[in-house]
Design an enzyme around this catalytic site. Structure first.
Site, PDB file in Angstrom:
ATOM      1  N   LYS A 153      -0.693  -2.566   5.872  1.00  0.00           N
ATOM      2  CA  LYS A 153      -1.543  -3.414   5.040  1.00  0.00           C
ATOM      3  C   LYS A 153      -0.759  -4.563   4.415  1.00  0.00           C
ATOM      4  O   LYS A 153       0.397  -4.422   4.026  1.00  0.00           O
ATOM      5  CB  LYS A 153      -2.214  -2.593   3.935  1.00  0.00           C
ATOM      6  CG  LYS A 153      -3.301  -1.657   4.429  1.00  0.00           C
ATOM      7  CD  LYS A 153      -4.096  -1.097   3.261  1.00  0.00           C
ATOM      8  CE  LYS A 153      -4.990  -2.154   2.656  1.00  0.00           C
ATOM      9  NZ  LYS A 153      -5.762  -1.637   1.512  1.00  0.00           N
ATOM     10  N   ASN A 181      -1.911  -6.703   1.520  1.00  0.00           N
ATOM     11  CA  ASN A 181      -2.923  -7.004   0.504  1.00  0.00           C
ATOM     12  C   ASN A 181      -2.652  -8.346  -0.179  1.00  0.00           C
ATOM     13  O   ASN A 181      -1.499  -8.691  -0.443  1.00  0.00           O
ATOM     14  CB  ASN A 181      -2.949  -5.901  -0.556  1.00  0.00           C
ATOM     15  CG  ASN A 181      -3.380  -4.569   0.008  1.00  0.00           C
ATOM     16  OD1 ASN A 181      -4.178  -4.517   0.929  1.00  0.00           O
ATOM     17  ND2 ASN A 181      -2.847  -3.490  -0.544  1.00  0.00           N
ATOM     18  N   SER A 200       0.853  -1.187   0.000  1.00  0.00           N
ATOM     19  CA  SER A 200       0.000   0.000   0.000  1.00  0.00           C
ATOM     20  C   SER A 200       0.884   1.231   0.000  1.00  0.00           C
ATOM     21  O   SER A 200       1.908   1.280   0.700  1.00  0.00           O
ATOM     22  CB  SER A 200      -0.915   0.010   1.237  1.00  0.00           C
ATOM     23  OG  SER A 200      -1.578   1.266   1.351  1.00  0.00           O
ATOM     24  N   ARG A 228     -17.882 -17.650 -46.312  1.00  0.00           N
ATOM     25  CA  ARG A 228     -16.805 -16.843 -45.722  1.00  0.00           C
ATOM     26  C   ARG A 228     -17.433 -15.641 -45.036  1.00  0.00           C
ATOM     27  O   ARG A 228     -18.285 -14.962 -45.603  1.00  0.00           O
ATOM     28  CB  ARG A 228     -15.821 -16.377 -46.804  1.00  0.00           C
ATOM     29  CG  ARG A 228     -15.108 -17.510 -47.542  1.00  0.00           C
ATOM     30  CD  ARG A 228     -14.084 -18.228 -46.686  1.00  0.00           C
ATOM     31  NE  ARG A 228     -13.007 -17.335 -46.306  1.00  0.00           N
ATOM     32  CZ  ARG A 228     -12.056 -16.925 -47.128  1.00  0.00           C
ATOM     33  NH1 ARG A 228     -12.028 -17.331 -48.382  1.00  0.00           N
ATOM     34  NH2 ARG A 228     -11.110 -16.121 -46.701  1.00  0.00           N
TER      35      ARG A 228
END
Length: 438
Positions: free
Chosen positions: A278, A280, A272, A311
């Site tokens: 933090k 994460n 972070s 096609r």
């Protein structure tokens, strides 16, 4: 790849569907087509050798190629004109045999199958890198109790190993399905102008087999210019596999929330820019982000199947343009989860604490069944419901409260058995081992 895409894609293996790979695959088609035609007696060997030398000698310029293809709308012209120029200068006798009997879509579809074969190999490798640690986690934690969640709410007791085994089984099914579908999807395209191989006469099947062998693809036995069912089934299995990856990433991200705290990814330094504390789940985040686009790409590819007549006008071209994204997202998601899994930290103590905090209310079904012989089924269900609220509010074990309503020794034993955590986890442990046997 753009900057804001690049950081979401763990580059643990080579990229797929690059411009360089496309150009090399298209040249390989032209070279090996000529050699296969010579092998089948359709063109002179000297002409085939000259065409192969041209393919080895010509360096296709990506920007010039794109400009030519954009102007003409036909990739085949952008491919063959530099080769024609080389042959004019070095082997004009081979000119009539270059790209003989084929059309743009033959070259592009066959090159696309070659690139998809390589992408499939990379996806299978990534799946193996994910499945191996998943199996290890499943075996190690077959009897590690944790909360099962239903509608995001605490339900009953399961085991972390069982959750891992369920994810593993789904990914293994996708791996097997992809392997099975590859034989019918990763095929040479060799139909000529309208898919009937008219230019090859009675040699169409023999030529297709020779070209498939040389390019390490499968013979389809028919042209698949506008009948894309086998090709699309392979793509849809990639989408299904991505769904399994998304489910695993989402579950683990939820379990890694601080309030839950039952697993975490390996420490990786700061995650972070503002909050040093933090931690994460970066790899889970990458996997979730990668899989977000897959359902939409799958839907787009399916919408390309309504290709007009022999096609397509636009649908096939859109399919080719978006096909690579499906594989790139799936491979990147799988690689990210493999990284998450290999260093995953399982916090069994927190799993136990989260169970304990619920004061046995997660055993409500078993407690009602244990109490029923003594007070009746309806009364047992009512008591369990009422006392569950009190147990949570007062932080008292639910079985303790229920014993006030059934004091018989047999009832007490039944209530104790109904809240025995090790007994409760046995069903999930057995189910885990059953899945690991598959």
């Amino acid at each position: 790849m753009y900057l804001m895409q690049d950081y979401l894609a763990p580059q643990t293996e080579a990229a797929v569907f690059t411009d360089e790979q496309w150009l090399a695959a298209l040249l390989a088609f032209e070279s090996q087509l000529a050699q296969a035609q010579a092998e089948c007696g359709l063109i002179p060997q000297a002409a085939a050798d000259a065409i192969t030398l041209a393919c080895d000698s010509v360096a296709l310029d990506r920007d010039s190629f794109a400009t030519q293809a954009r102007h003409s709308g036909a990739v085949g012209l952008a491919l063959t004109r530099p080769l024609q120029q080389w042959l004019v200068a070095h082997a004009p006798q081979a000119l009539p045999w270059l790209h003989w009997g084929t059309t743009t879509q033959d070259a592009v579809d066959t090159a696309h199958a070659m690139l998809t074969r390589d992408a499939l190999a990379q996806l299978q490798s990534a799946l193996e890198s994910l499945c191996a640690p998943l199996e290890r986690l499943a075996r190690e934690h077959a009897q590690t109790p944790m909360l099962a969640r239903s509608l995001l709410q605490p339900a009953q007791v399961t085991s972390f190993g069982f959750k891992c085994a369920q994810a593993l089984a789904a990914l293994r099914r996708s791996r097997e399905a992809l392997r099975g579908l590859s034989a019918s999807a990763l095929c040479v395209q060799l139909g000529g102008a309208i898919g009937n191989r008219a230019a090859f006469g009675q040699h169409g099947a023999k030529l297709e087999a020779a070209l498939a062998r040389r390019l390490q693809l499968h013979p389809a036995g028919h042209a698949w210019h506008t009948q894309r069912d086998h090709w699309m089934r392979l793509a849809m299995e990639v989408a299904v596999c991505s769904g399994g990856l998304a489910k695993l990433a989402k579950d683990w991200a939820l379990l890694a929330q601080c309030e839950v705290g039952e697993i975490s990814e390996a420490a990786r330094g700061a995650t972070s820019s503002a909050m040093p504390h933090k931690r994460n789940p970066v790899h889970c985040m990458q996997a979730v982000a990668q899989t977000q686009a897959v359902p939409h790409i799958a839907s787009l590819l399916l919408s390309c199947m309504a290709q007009a007549h022999e096609r397509a006008l636009g649908e096939w071209q859109a399919e080719v343009a978006h096909w690579a994204s499906l594989w790139q997202h799936a491979i990147a998601a799988c690689q990210a989860l493999a990284l998450a899994t290999s260093g995953l930290q399982v916090h069994a103590g927190r799993m136990q604490a989260n169970i304990d905090a619920l004061q046995q209310v997660i055993f409500s079904e078993g407690l009602a069944q244990a109490l029923a012989p003594f007070v009746g089924a309806d009364q047992a269900a009512s008591l369990v419901a009422q006392q569950s609220e009190i147990a949570l509010a007062a932080s008292r074990p639910l079985s303790e409260l229920l014993m006030q309503h059934a004091a018989q020794p047999e009832a007490r034993r039944a209530l104790a058995e109904a809240t025995d955590l090790q007994r409760a986890v046995l069903a999930s442990a057995a189910a885990c081992h059953d899945l690991l046997k598959e």
